[in-house]
Design an enzyme around this catalytic site. Structure first.
Site, PDB file in Angstrom:
ATOM      1  CB  CYS A 111     -42.548  25.118 -41.468  1.00  0.00           C
ATOM      2  SG  CYS A 111     -41.752  26.260 -41.834  1.00  0.00           S
ATOM      3  CG  HIS A 248     -43.021  23.162 -37.474  1.00  0.00           C
ATOM      4  ND1 HIS A 248     -42.120  22.192 -38.350  1.00  0.00           N
ATOM      5  CD2 HIS A 248     -42.628  24.686 -38.210  1.00  0.00           C
ATOM      6  CE1 HIS A 248     -41.143  23.453 -39.073  1.00  0.00           C
ATOM      7  NE2 HIS A 248     -41.893  24.889 -39.028  1.00  0.00           N
ATOM      8  CG  ASN A 278     -38.433  24.976 -38.954  1.00  0.00           C
ATOM      9  OD1 ASN A 278     -38.354  24.374 -39.977  1.00  0.00           O
ATOM     10  ND2 ASN A 278     -39.025  26.466 -38.988  1.00  0.00           N
TER      11      ASN A 278
HETATM   12  O1  UT7 Z   1     -41.955  27.853 -39.939  1.00  0.00           O
HETATM   13  C1  UT7 Z   1     -41.285  28.953 -39.236  1.00  0.00           C
HETATM   14  C2  UT7 Z   1     -40.268  29.502 -38.962  1.00  0.00           C
HETATM   15  N1  UT7 Z   1     -40.359  31.163 -38.890  1.00  0.00           N
HETATM   16  C3  UT7 Z   1     -39.547  30.729 -37.234  1.00  0.00           C
HETATM   17  O2  UT7 Z   1     -40.372  29.874 -36.085  1.00  0.00           O
HETATM   18  C4  UT7 Z   1     -39.669  31.976 -35.940  1.00  0.00           C
HETATM   19  C5  UT7 Z   1     -40.661  32.627 -35.401  1.00  0.00           C
HETATM   20  N2  UT7 Z   1     -39.660  33.103 -34.725  1.00  0.00           N
HETATM   21  C6  UT7 Z   1     -38.721  32.969 -34.061  1.00  0.00           C
HETATM   22  O3  UT7 Z   1     -38.286  31.780 -33.548  1.00  0.00           O
HETATM   23  C7  UT7 Z   1     -37.878  34.514 -33.115  1.00  0.00           C
HETATM   24  O4  UT7 Z   1     -39.260  35.471 -33.715  1.00  0.00           O
HETATM   25  C8  UT7 Z   1     -36.289  34.888 -33.692  1.00  0.00           C
HETATM   26  C9  UT7 Z   1     -35.679  33.732 -33.059  1.00  0.00           C
HETATM   27  C10 UT7 Z   1     -36.599  34.550 -34.655  1.00  0.00           C
HETATM   28  C11 UT7 Z   1     -35.699  35.809 -32.715  1.00  0.00           C
HETATM   29  O5  UT7 Z   1     -35.576  35.803 -31.150  1.00  0.00           O
HETATM   30  P1  UT7 Z   1     -36.526  36.797 -30.548  1.00  0.00           P
HETATM   31  O6  UT7 Z   1     -36.692  36.620 -29.194  1.00  0.00           O
HETATM   32  O7  UT7 Z   1     -37.509  37.559 -31.133  1.00  0.00           O
HETATM   33  O8  UT7 Z   1     -35.586  37.893 -30.503  1.00  0.00           O
HETATM   34  P2  UT7 Z   1     -35.576  39.498 -31.872  1.00  0.00           P
HETATM   35  O9  UT7 Z   1     -36.116  39.303 -32.809  1.00  0.00           O
HETATM   36  O10 UT7 Z   1     -36.539  40.444 -30.854  1.00  0.00           O
HETATM   37  O11 UT7 Z   1     -33.968  40.338 -31.711  1.00  0.00           O
HETATM   38  C12 UT7 Z   1     -33.297  40.483 -30.171  1.00  0.00           C
HETATM   39  C13 UT7 Z   1     -32.350  40.745 -29.294  1.00  0.00           C
HETATM   40  C14 UT7 Z   1     -31.583  41.368 -31.569  1.00  0.00           C
HETATM   41  O12 UT7 Z   1     -30.910  42.157 -30.135  1.00  0.00           O
HETATM   42  P3  UT7 Z   1     -31.596  44.406 -30.038  1.00  0.00           P
HETATM   43  O13 UT7 Z   1     -32.103  44.742 -31.029  1.00  0.00           O
HETATM   44  O14 UT7 Z   1     -32.300  43.837 -28.816  1.00  0.00           O
HETATM   45  O15 UT7 Z   1     -29.545  44.761 -29.267  1.00  0.00           O
HETATM   46  C15 UT7 Z   1     -31.781  41.147 -32.542  1.00  0.00           C
HETATM   47  O16 UT7 Z   1     -30.714  41.674 -33.101  1.00  0.00           O
HETATM   48  O17 UT7 Z   1     -31.365  39.878 -30.272  1.00  0.00           O
HETATM   49  C16 UT7 Z   1     -30.881  39.726 -31.495  1.00  0.00           C
HETATM   50  N3  UT7 Z   1     -30.590  38.326 -32.310  1.00  0.00           N
HETATM   51  C17 UT7 Z   1     -29.710  37.902 -31.897  1.00  0.00           C
HETATM   52  N4  UT7 Z   1     -28.331  37.790 -31.539  1.00  0.00           N
HETATM   53  C18 UT7 Z   1     -28.010  36.964 -31.549  1.00  0.00           C
HETATM   54  C19 UT7 Z   1     -31.117  37.639 -33.737  1.00  0.00           C
HETATM   55  N5  UT7 Z   1     -30.501  37.228 -34.214  1.00  0.00           N
HETATM   56  C20 UT7 Z   1     -29.641  36.786 -33.779  1.00  0.00           C
HETATM   57  C21 UT7 Z   1     -28.734  35.945 -33.047  1.00  0.00           C
HETATM   58  N6  UT7 Z   1     -27.247  35.945 -32.373  1.00  0.00           N
HETATM   59  N7  UT7 Z   1     -28.097  34.772 -34.452  1.00  0.00           N
END
Ligand code: UT7
Length: 367
Positions: A111, A248, A278
């Site tokens: 990215c 970004h 993204n």
């Molecule tokens: O250019 C660089 C590329 N990468 C990035 O930019 C990634 C950077 N990271 C992020 O943007 C965030 O970490 C995410 C958007 C990927 C995830 O957000 P988060 O607030 O860190 O969520 P999390 O991983 O802590 O997950 C929270 C909950 C989990 O459920 P439980 O365990 O709390 O029941 C996940 O299983 O959200 C769940 N979850 C979803 N639910 C619905 C994860 N993905 C999804 C989804 N839809 N797509």
């Protein structure tokens, strides 16, 4: 030393739209979750190769700069989703554009690729060897998405953005550059099975993007904030002299934190993540070309562009925009049309994944 400045800009976003609600019909997710956690509402899915989008974006940038393809002496494509491993996507783009006098190479800094490419182009202009550089960020990330990895599959989209870079005639151009990488964290965001290690594993699964979202998020907030602040300092720009931050477009929460760190008021931050998600190396040049079209870049504006990505890489460029913020000419270049919807194109990749895993095809509804 000569300074590099942007004289042309353009973009290509594929026509097929995939909304959050579309994704919720084939994955365990919701528009509410994706919007709240990321700021994304929809993304584009390409029906053509990365080099096709890159060539269209390149034509728009060339027209804006008033140049013919044969006048380009260096063509750089920033991408982590090239059409093939060899040749570079840039070689294909050269032929598609007819940029026959250009030396061609790809840059893979995930990215951060566009910022790395801009730093390289700046160096190539500064040393005097090159005079007209076409830098394109282009990605077809939809090919790497797996509906079973819901925290990754909802984030990414396809597209391309391009700039023409020439020696500055006035006090415009690149003011400062900062780049960095932490290879110890390389496996935090990776696509396995696409390189030499492929011959060792024998894993027949279609290559896919895997990442540790929370770890990436933490590092993104730190590195984007640090590098944006550093590059503004090195450029000698006070806060009130900064006109626009073009970050970004990975997650609105990461962008919020970066803007807070820079103490940038939100009206000075450009956001289009809701429309495209993204798009990796394409994200900043797509945003830049939209910002210019929307009148958000005034003549002589001081910009900071900052990115973070797999590698883990990060980087920022401070740039004073030229006095001309209108294109010298317009191009009608466009991708060939498609009848397919974003959901159909996404489903095709998922079907291929199922086939390779030996799983039965999806019937309907949730895959
Ligand atoms: O250019 C660089 C590329 N990468 C990035 O930019 C990634 C950077 N990271 C992020 O943007 C965030 O970490 C995410 C958007 C990927 C995830 O957000 P988060 O607030 O860190 O969520 P999390 O991983 O802590 O997950 C929270 C909950 C989990 O459920 P439980 O365990 O709390 O029941 C996940 O299983 O959200 C769940 N979850 C979803 N639910 C619905 C994860 N993905 C999804 C989804 N839809 N797509």
């Amino acid at each position: 030393m000569r300074r590099a400045t942007i004289t042309g800009w353009g973009r290509c976003v594929p026509p097929a739209v995939l909304t959050n609600s579309d994704l919720a019909t084939v994955m365990d997710t919701s528009d509410d979750w994706i919007s709240t956690r990321t700021g994304i509402k929809e993304r584009r899915i390409s029906h053509t190769e990365t080099s096709d989008m890159a060539a269209v974006a390149g034509r728009h940038a060339l027209a804006a700069a008033g140049l013919e393809p044969e006048q380009i002496d260096l063509l750089i494509v920033a991408t982590c989703t090239p059409d093939r491993l060899i040749p570079s996507a840039a070689s294909y783009v050269q032929t598609k554009l007819g940029a026959t006098a250009a030396a061609c190479l790809d840059v893979n800094a995930a990215c951060s690729g566009f910022v790395y490419g801009l730093a390289i182009a700046n160096g190539m202009i500064a040393t005097g060897g090159f005079n007209r550089i076409l830098l394109i960020g282009a990605e077809r990330l939809s090919m790497l998405l797996d509906a079973e990895e819901r925290s990754t599959a909802v984030l990414f989209g396809d597209g391309a953005g391009a700039v023409v870079i020439e020696p500055a005639q006035g006090d415009d151009g690149v003011l400062a550059v900062t780049l960095g990488t932490d290879g110890a964290l390389a496996d935090k965001l990776t696509v396995a099975g696409f390189g030499t290690e492929r011959t060792v594993g024998g894993d027949e699964e279609l290559f896919k993007l895997v990442m540790d979202g929370q770890e990436i998020f933490r590092h993104a907030v730190t590195r984007m904030g640090e590098s944006a602040t550093k590059v503004a300092d090195e450029a000698g720009l006070e806060l009130e002299e900064l006109d626009l931050l073009i970050p970004h477009q990975a997650n609105t929460r990461i962008i919020d934190a970066t803007a807070r760190r820079l103490k940038m008021p939100y009206e000075k931050v450009f956001l289009n993540i809701a429309s495209y998600g993204n798009t990796s190396a394409a994200s900043i040049p797509i945003a830049l070309s939209e910002a210019i079209e929307l009148g958000r870049v005034r003549p002589g504006a001081n910009l900071v562009m900052v990115a973070f990505g797999g590698g883990l890489t990060w980087g920022a460029v401070a740039l004073r925009f030229a006095d001309r913020v209108t294109p010298l000419a317009m191009s009608t270049a466009a991708l060939p049309p498609t009848d397919k919807t974003g959901l159909e194109l996404f489903a095709e990749v998922q079907e291929e994944r199922r086939r390779r895993r030996g799983a039965p095809p999806a019937k309907s509804g949730r895959g």
